[in-house]
Design a protein around this motif. Sequence first.
Motif, PDB file in Angstrom:
ATOM      1  N   ALA A   1       0.834  -1.206   0.000  1.00  0.00           N
ATOM      2  CA  ALA A   1       0.000   0.000   0.000  1.00  0.00           C
ATOM      3  C   ALA A   1       0.868   1.256   0.000  1.00  0.00           C
ATOM      4  O   ALA A   1       0.591   2.211  -0.732  1.00  0.00           O
ATOM      5  CB  ALA A   1      -0.938   0.010   1.208  1.00  0.00           C
ATOM      6  N   ARG A   2       1.943   1.256   0.781  1.00  0.00           N
ATOM      7  CA  ARG A   2       2.839   2.413   0.805  1.00  0.00           C
ATOM      8  C   ARG A   2       3.526   2.593  -0.549  1.00  0.00           C
ATOM      9  O   ARG A   2       3.695   3.718  -1.025  1.00  0.00           O
ATOM     10  CB  ARG A   2       3.891   2.256   1.904  1.00  0.00           C
ATOM     11  CG  ARG A   2       3.309   2.475   3.293  1.00  0.00           C
ATOM     12  CD  ARG A   2       4.353   2.481   4.374  1.00  0.00           C
ATOM     13  NE  ARG A   2       5.175   3.679   4.236  1.00  0.00           N
ATOM     14  CZ  ARG A   2       6.450   3.737   4.601  1.00  0.00           C
ATOM     15  NH1 ARG A   2       7.048   2.689   5.118  1.00  0.00           N
ATOM     16  NH2 ARG A   2       7.114   4.846   4.470  1.00  0.00           N
ATOM     17  N   THR A   3       3.926   1.490  -1.166  1.00  0.00           N
ATOM     18  CA  THR A   3       4.570   1.555  -2.482  1.00  0.00           C
ATOM     19  C   THR A   3       3.599   2.118  -3.520  1.00  0.00           C
ATOM     20  O   THR A   3       3.949   3.006  -4.304  1.00  0.00           O
ATOM     21  CB  THR A   3       5.061   0.161  -2.912  1.00  0.00           C
ATOM     22  OG1 THR A   3       5.979  -0.332  -1.925  1.00  0.00           O
ATOM     23  CG2 THR A   3       5.748   0.196  -4.260  1.00  0.00           C
TER      24      THR A   3
ATOM     25  N   VAL B   1      -4.619  -0.988  -7.050  1.00  0.00           N
ATOM     26  CA  VAL B   1      -3.725  -1.749  -6.164  1.00  0.00           C
ATOM     27  C   VAL B   1      -3.768  -1.167  -4.750  1.00  0.00           C
ATOM     28  O   VAL B   1      -3.847  -1.902  -3.766  1.00  0.00           O
ATOM     29  CB  VAL B   1      -2.271  -1.740  -6.703  1.00  0.00           C
ATOM     30  CG1 VAL B   1      -1.299  -2.286  -5.676  1.00  0.00           C
ATOM     31  CG2 VAL B   1      -2.185  -2.533  -7.988  1.00  0.00           C
ATOM     32  N   LEU B   2      -3.740   0.152  -4.649  1.00  0.00           N
ATOM     33  CA  LEU B   2      -3.753   0.818  -3.344  1.00  0.00           C
ATOM     34  C   LEU B   2      -5.043   0.530  -2.595  1.00  0.00           C
ATOM     35  O   LEU B   2      -5.017   0.130  -1.413  1.00  0.00           O
ATOM     36  CB  LEU B   2      -3.560   2.321  -3.529  1.00  0.00           C
ATOM     37  CG  LEU B   2      -3.590   3.192  -2.277  1.00  0.00           C
ATOM     38  CD1 LEU B   2      -2.578   2.707  -1.246  1.00  0.00           C
ATOM     39  CD2 LEU B   2      -3.322   4.645  -2.642  1.00  0.00           C
ATOM     40  N   VAL B   3      -6.172   0.687  -3.250  1.00  0.00           N
ATOM     41  CA  VAL B   3      -7.459   0.448  -2.595  1.00  0.00           C
ATOM     42  C   VAL B   3      -7.599  -1.025  -2.206  1.00  0.00           C
ATOM     43  O   VAL B   3      -8.045  -1.343  -1.099  1.00  0.00           O
ATOM     44  CB  VAL B   3      -8.626   0.929  -3.496  1.00  0.00           C
ATOM     45  CG1 VAL B   3      -9.971   0.463  -2.955  1.00  0.00           C
ATOM     46  CG2 VAL B   3      -8.592   2.448  -3.619  1.00  0.00           C
TER      47      VAL B   3
ATOM     48  N   VAL C   1     -11.551   8.967  -0.454  1.00  0.00           N
ATOM     49  CA  VAL C   1     -10.810  10.216  -0.671  1.00  0.00           C
ATOM     50  C   VAL C   1      -9.871  10.073  -1.869  1.00  0.00           C
ATOM     51  O   VAL C   1      -9.771  10.975  -2.704  1.00  0.00           O
ATOM     52  CB  VAL C   1     -10.036  10.622   0.604  1.00  0.00           C
ATOM     53  CG1 VAL C   1      -9.246  11.906   0.377  1.00  0.00           C
ATOM     54  CG2 VAL C   1     -10.988  10.785   1.778  1.00  0.00           C
ATOM     55  N   ILE C   2      -9.198   8.932  -1.968  1.00  0.00           N
ATOM     56  CA  ILE C   2      -8.285   8.671  -3.083  1.00  0.00           C
ATOM     57  C   ILE C   2      -9.063   8.696  -4.402  1.00  0.00           C
ATOM     58  O   ILE C   2      -8.638   9.306  -5.386  1.00  0.00           O
ATOM     59  CB  ILE C   2      -7.565   7.323  -2.896  1.00  0.00           C
ATOM     60  CG1 ILE C   2      -6.574   7.422  -1.736  1.00  0.00           C
ATOM     61  CG2 ILE C   2      -6.869   6.875  -4.169  1.00  0.00           C
ATOM     62  CD1 ILE C   2      -6.118   6.078  -1.212  1.00  0.00           C
TER      63      ILE C   2
END
Length: 200
Positions: free
Chosen positions: A65-67, A104-106, A135-136
């Motif tokens: 998630a950070r990446t 990928v993040l979500v 929000v993203i």
Amino acid sequence: MADMTAVIGLIGGLGAAVIGAAGGSLLQRSRHKQESAVVAAERAETERERERLAKQVALEIATSARTANHAMLTAMGRIQQDAEAGRPVDASRFDEEVGSLEAVLVASLHRLAASGVAVAPTASSSGDQRPYAAVIAEVAGAMRKHLLSIADGTGSSAGDLASTLQAARVVSEDLNRFLLAQTELIIERPVGFRMAVDVV
């Protein structure tokens, strides 16, 4: 002069390709590690071993998630720079670069929430208390809308993109702070140092 513009465009394109390839490769490796740890956790003999493996999976999820968070902000920044420089930026490029990282993040955020590891609350510097996924999606949608508006000449400007990118930075910083808090919770100690990638 046209040759210099072509060289700068080529460099920008190569930079975006490198970010996409490196980010995608790291995220793919992380996903494989997560899947392997889940299988190992299912086969674990003791509760302690299952707990250790569950934490390993949660740590991989937080890392991916950070990446993705960092890569998404970088991609948005490059697209904003290209638009500011007057280079054409189309929605399909945005969808390819930013949309795939957003997915990928979500997905990582949803997997982290479902991982069974406690989630540490963190304060939002923007005051927005909605889930990060919402929000993203809103920030990415606003940037895409501005790109489409710039492309068809109906109103948005590079300044609108810059303000949307600033909003994305705030969300990214909040999310990074949240993910660092999760990492500290998972490893049961403060991270204790800052890496170069921690500065967004």
